[in-house]
Design a protein around this motif. Structure first.
Motif, PDB file in Angstrom:
ATOM      1  N   THR A 126       0.836  -1.206   0.000  1.00  0.00           N
ATOM      2  CA  THR A 126       0.000   0.000   0.000  1.00  0.00           C
ATOM      3  C   THR A 126       0.866   1.249   0.000  1.00  0.00           C
ATOM      4  O   THR A 126       0.636   2.185  -0.770  1.00  0.00           O
ATOM      5  N   GLU A 127       1.866   1.231   0.863  1.00  0.00           N
ATOM      6  CA  GLU A 127       2.747   2.398   0.951  1.00  0.00           C
ATOM      7  C   GLU A 127       3.544   2.603  -0.333  1.00  0.00           C
ATOM      8  O   GLU A 127       3.757   3.729  -0.774  1.00  0.00           O
TER       9      GLU A 127
ATOM     10  N   LYS B 244       2.544   1.853  -3.248  1.00  0.00           N
ATOM     11  CA  LYS B 244       1.621   2.457  -4.221  1.00  0.00           C
ATOM     12  C   LYS B 244       1.490   3.955  -3.981  1.00  0.00           C
ATOM     13  O   LYS B 244       1.461   4.751  -4.923  1.00  0.00           O
ATOM     14  N   GLN B 245       1.408   4.298  -2.703  1.00  0.00           N
ATOM     15  CA  GLN B 245       1.335   5.724  -2.345  1.00  0.00           C
ATOM     16  C   GLN B 245       2.572   6.461  -2.845  1.00  0.00           C
ATOM     17  O   GLN B 245       2.491   7.553  -3.409  1.00  0.00           O
TER      18      GLN B 245
END
Lengths: 365, 419
Positions: free
Chosen positions: B233-234, B236-237
């Motif tokens: 997730t990070e 992707k951020q």
């Protein structure tokens, strides 16, 4: 038949001169933007009249601002050679109550009370074969009146007009100065700018007026009658330059461009300065609980000292601000030398070492 | 023999380990703090405020740096000048208020009076032979970088200020500082050495755990991350952020707003870095809802989504320029273990409080963030005093700029210490 000619009444024969004793109301005819922060306000009498004055003189206006009457003198920028109208040209001063009011509220049709004209700062009062006009910023107005008069009369003249501005965009009456230069062989207008403006690179003289610049622009300046008007530091600088050059100061005349800040004006006869001799006012000091008489032509501090009061003071020349006092009521005429800010004057403060009473006073001291 | 002739400070400098925090005396020693004041704050360009601090003729601001007090005045020609705040008579301090307005500068002691050019224009009782021309106020070098005021106490200021100014002016000028006003200033005293304040500023490793408000608009990824330490997730951020840097940067540059990173933090005497950083969500401003906090945009801006132009200078400042407001930070040591962090918030000079902006909304994120940073600096200072403290390693992914700050600091001390 049809439409009446609006011009005809103004050109009627035997039109009477405007006389403030009979009718002191002027009507704004037009407001012209001269530069980004300078506007000219064009006035006429209520019924067609002719304005007679010497170029360089000023009018005293009563402004009703925020429920108070504020007096200000403005030199006339128009020329008496076009007598149907009279104009003043005013720069917006940050925090200046009157200039901002004029810029924001004066509009065609609006009426204003004015008296005058007055003043001795005029080529008519000091005629000479050759003139040098020196102006800084909106100090150009009385000199513009003189220049326009000479131009309109198309007599042979020898005038060098040196105007200092922040940037080319700030040169007031720039096009008209150029036009007069083209029309009159003896008229030369030169501007000095401190910086370029966003839209124009300045190709002329740069920086501030200096002896070097003056010697280049008008090598014969020592032979000219000099008229100067501008902010106090500008006029102080001019006096410094001329002093350095050994100029005969009998032929030097200057005018404070804004009578709200009467500063270093030597050769100015102002409305407020002509107090009747022998007149004296009551001055009350709230903290020391003293009441003294102060002659109209005496500085308040001097009168107080002669009455035995010991008030804080040092330079006695309007420089240091030690004698800064709140004028609780009444008005003074002040000729300071930088010891007080316009913002402080607007708040009711004055330097009593260089202030003369214009009426009875109450001072917080 | 070498150990005998070297001062302890020189040894400390010589054995500084790159990539590591400094040894404890750099954070605790009053002698080293004095050296910092003399050599770092006495010989470099120090950011002290903005032109709107002195908007009108006669406006004066006082800035104290160590034993030196400096007056910054707006003169009648609308120029800004700096002088030592010391009367040339018997040395009394001239102006005592942090900000005031004067006609002339008058010493309250014996009324020696100086005009705004620093010239002595009045001194009573000094006799005919006294030459006021020799007793003007002592000038201090001052430069305005598009409205940011830097002073240098040295007679010989670093010349590469011009190089920085040439690069930075196009970045900053569109935000039109001259037409802003200071709506709030906070003077926060952090309980730590000034270098800890600076080090804390130069990384965002600490942001996610400590800055709940700041990390709403700000991407911590802007300051780097280790690919091994982030989950999917990070990552992707971070990729989304990289894409924004690319896309928004190109768009801003096309609109005439320089945006790309310039990093000269440790290879110039006047070290600096800049980049226009994307802002998350609505992308408008460093506010809690990421929208503009002032309706009157700065300069000629019509687009509110201009991210945050950040500008960092060595040794003592950082700044964030948004479309609607500006925040500037000045760091000044008070003693070895106390530091003044002076923050100023600016909006368009015509913006009206309560109509165009809500003060709390403009200042909210950075008031909270400063407070949190002050606590962190206090923790670091307390630890540096302990016998257990030894220099620890900086993250090669998120603390490169901290290392550059220390490189610059050590390099400058080394260059300026007497041989």
């Amino acid at each position: 038949m049809g439409h009446p000619d609006p011009v005809a009444p103004h050109l009627a024969q035997g039109l009477a001169p405007w006389n403030a004793d009979e009718d002191d109301i002027l009507v704004c005819r037009q407001v012209r933007a001269e530069t980004a922060d300078v506007k000219s306000f064009i006035f006429a009498a209520r019924t067609p009249r002719l304005f007679h004055y010497r170029p360089g003189q000023f009018l005293t206006f009563d402004f009703e601002i925020g429920g108070e009457t504020v007096n200000r003198c403005y030199t006339i920028s128009s020329a008496p050679t076009r007598p149907h109208l009279v104009s003043i040209t005013v720069k917006r001063v940050p925090g200046g109550p009157v200039s901002n009011w004029l810029h924001d509220h004066m509009a065609p049709g609006r009426e204003i009370r004015a008296t005058g004209p007055m003043g001795e700062f005029s080529t008519s009062t000091h005629p000479a074969p050759k003139y040098l006009f020196l102006s800084g910023g909106s100090g150009i107005t009385p000199l513009m009146s003189m220049a326009r008069s000479h131009h309109d009369l198309a007599l042979p003249v020898d005038i060098t007009f040196v105007h200092s501005a922040r940037s080319p965009a700030d040169i007031i009456f720039r096009d008209e100065l150029d036009l007069m230069g083209r029309n009159l062989p003896g008229f030369r207008a030169i501007s000095i700018c401190e910086a370029d403006s966003p839209g124009e690179r300045w190709g002329g003289f740069r920086g501030r007026l200096s002896l070097d610049a003056l010697s280049v622009i008008a090598p014969d300046f020592r032979t000219r009658e000099i008229f100067t008007c501008g902010p106090a530091p500008y006029m102080a600088a001019v006096r410094g330059i001329l002093g350095q050059a050994g100029f005969d100061m009998d032929r030097y005349h200057e005018e404070s461009f804004d009578f709200g800040t009467l500063t270093g004006a030597e050769d100015t006869a102002t409305a407020v300065a002509v107090a009747a001799p022998g007149l004296s006012y009551r001055v009350e000091f709230t903290k020391s609980r003293r009441v003294i008489d102060c002659p109209a032509d005496k500085h308040i501090l001097d009168a107080a000292r002669e009455a035995g009061m010991r008030l804080p003071s040092s330079c006695t020349k309007g420089l240091c601000g030690t004698c800064k006092s709140k004028i609780v009521s009444g008005k003074v005429e002040m000729k300071h030398a930088g010891g007080i800010r316009q913002r402080e004057i607007d708040m009711g403060l004055a330097l009593i070492c260089c202030s003369k009473p214009l009426g009875d006073l109450v001072i917080e001291r | 023999m070498l150990d005998v002739v070297q001062t302890p400070l020189k040894s400390l400098i010589a054995r500084r380990r790159p990539g590591y925090t400094l040894e404890a005396p750099f954070y605790t020693s009053p002698q080293i703090l004095q050296t910092d004041l003399d050599l770092i704050f006495g010989h470099h360009w120090i950011y002290v405020g903005v032109e709107p601090d002195v908007p009108e003729p006669g406006d004066v601001m006082v800035v104290d740096i160590g034993a030196n007090s400096v007056l910054i005045v707006r003169d009648d020609d609308l120029g800004v000048k700096a002088f030592h705040n010391v009367c040339r008579h018997r040395g009394a301090r001239l102006v005592h208020e942090p900000k005031t307005t004067v006609g002339n500068l008058v010493c309250g002691y014996h009324q020696w009076t100086y005009n705004l050019e620093g010239k002595l224009v009045h001194a009573d009782h000094m006799g005919k032979d006294f030459d006021p021309g020799c007793h003007g106020l002592k000038p201090v070098h001052l430069r305005s970088l598009a409205g940011l005021l830097f002073i240098c106490l040295s007679d010989d200021p670093p010349a590469d200020f011009d190089e920085m100014a040439a690069v930075m002016t196009p970045y900053i000028a569109p935000h039109d500082i001259a037409n802003c006003k200071v709506i709030h200033q906070s003077d926060l005293i952090e309980l730590g050495n000034w270098k800890l304040t600076m080090e804390n500023n130069r990384e965002c490793y600490h942001c996610s755990a400590n800055h709940p408000e700041l990390t709403i608009p700000l991407f911590a990824y802007g300051f780097g991350f280790s690919p091994d330490s982030v989950d999917e997730t990070e990552l992707k951020q971070a990729q989304r952020y990289e894409q924004m840097v690319c896309d928004l940067g190109a768009q801003w540059e096309a609109d005439g707003l320089p945006s790309r990173e310039v990093d000269r933090l440790d290879d110039m005497v006047t070290g600096y870095r800049t980049q226009r950083l994307p802002i998350d969500r609505d992308g408008e401003s460093q506010t809690i809802d990421t929208k503009v906090a002032s309706k009157k945009l700065l300069g000629q801006f019509t687009n509110s989504k201009l991210g945050g132009l950040s500008f960092w200078t060595q040794p003592n400042s950082w700044h964030h320029f948004m479309s609607d407001h500006i925040v500037t930070f000045s760091v000044i040591p008070l003693d070895a273990e106390r530091t003044l962090l002076r923050t100023k918030w600016l909006v368009h000079k015509d913006a009206v409080e309560g109509v165009d902006y809500d003060l709390e909304n403009v200042i909210g994120v950075w008031v909270a963030t400063n407070d949190q940073d002050g606590t962190l600096v206090g923790w670091a200072q307390a630890g540096a005093r302990s016998q257990a403290y030894e220099p620890g390693p900086y993250s090669p992914y998120t603390e490169m700029l901290v290392d550059k700050f220390c490189n610059w600091y050590i390099g400058r001390l080394n260059a300026l210490l007497p041989r």
